[in-house]
Scaffold this motif. Structure first.
Motif: not given
Length: 270
Positions: A151-175
């Motif tokens: 569930g951990r993803v780090a994109v460089t350069p960082a962007d403020p939306l990264d964390a929100e997208i990662a959380a939604a993706f992880n919820d999708h993985q638990r669907r």
């Protein structure tokens, strides 16, 4: 486990295979090699796909080997069998057989002849009940389960939306899909706990993808899938991430994007 795979799934597996090979833990393969008995080995590889795990591990193990490749897709099994290594680390012969079937229903009897059980990128696609059943079937022999997402993803350069997208993706993985609630990034912990209940020692090590400019095609495919799953989980992200997506693709085209996608490799009973 009945999963409708995309038509280009084999292409995706081929694209990710070099990154998978670089990420898998060679030290855990070494630990397996030290603990295996002398003589012929029978290795059952679960969810073989096109055979990436077998191609990576068979040349690292000595002695005659017989690999049994399990998958639900007959075409993928045909491809995997055709591209298996034919020689072990010491030049001994490697042979292969295939079994098509439901991986979530494997039993101790199905793996009775296994010296070693392997899998790659499988655990996170299972439910808690299916992981428990798989662990029960594997618990009597060394088991190497590689490249499960955390569930951990780090994109460089960082962007403020990264964390929100990662959380939604992880919820999708638990669907929940087809009545099955997937474990997604919780799968490694669930498997380690299940092995512990069987009294089996477990070694869990990080095995991240570290993707840079030399993996631009893989980053592009991964990003499309990552963002697409997040948007599917939270449709309001479609509009909110339009500029984000364009910005990220421009960074990729300019060779500026770097991505770390965390996984874990789990070795049980060795």
């Amino acid at each position: 486990m009945s999963v409708d795979l995309p038509a280009d799934f084999a292409d995706w597996l081929a694209l990710r295979e070099p990154a998978d090979g670089a990420a898998r833990r060679a030290d855990l393969a070494d630990a397996v090699r030290r603990r295996l008995p002398d003589g012929p080995l029978t290795v059952h590889d679960l969810g073989s796909g096109t055979g990436s795990m077998a191609r990576w591990l068979a040349p690292r193990l000595p002695g005659p080997q017989h690999w049994v490749l399990h998958d639900q897709d007959a075409d993928l099994l045909t491809r995997a069998a055709a591209t298996m290594p034919r020689a072990a680390a010491d030049g001994a012969p490697v042979t292969v057989a295939t079994r098509r079937g439901d991986l979530t229903r494997l039993t101790v009897a199905d793996l009775a002849d296994a010296t070693l059980v392997t899998a790659s990128a499988l655990l996170d696609m299972l439910t808690a009940e299916e992981v428990d059943r798989l662990v029960a079937a594997c618990a009597g022999r060394p088991t190497l389960l590689a490249l499960s997402v955390t569930g951990r993803v780090a994109v460089t350069p960082a962007d403020p939306l990264d964390a929100e997208i990662a959380a939604a993706f992880n919820d999708h993985q638990r669907r929940t899909v087809g009545g099955r609630t997937l474990l997604g990034p919780d799968a490694v912990d669930a498997a380690a706990t299940a092995f512990a209940r069987h009294g089996v020692d477990v070694d869990v090590q990080p095995s991240p993808w570290r993707l840079g400019g030399d993996r631009a095609a893989l980053i592009a495919e991964w990003f499309t899938g990552w963002l697409g799953a997040a948007r599917e989980q939270r449709p309001e992200l479609v509009e909110a991430t339009r500029e984000y997506a364009a910005r990220r693709r421009a960074q990729l085209a300019a060779g500026e994007l770097r991505v770390l996608v965390d996984h874990c490799d789990l070795l049980a009973g060795a």
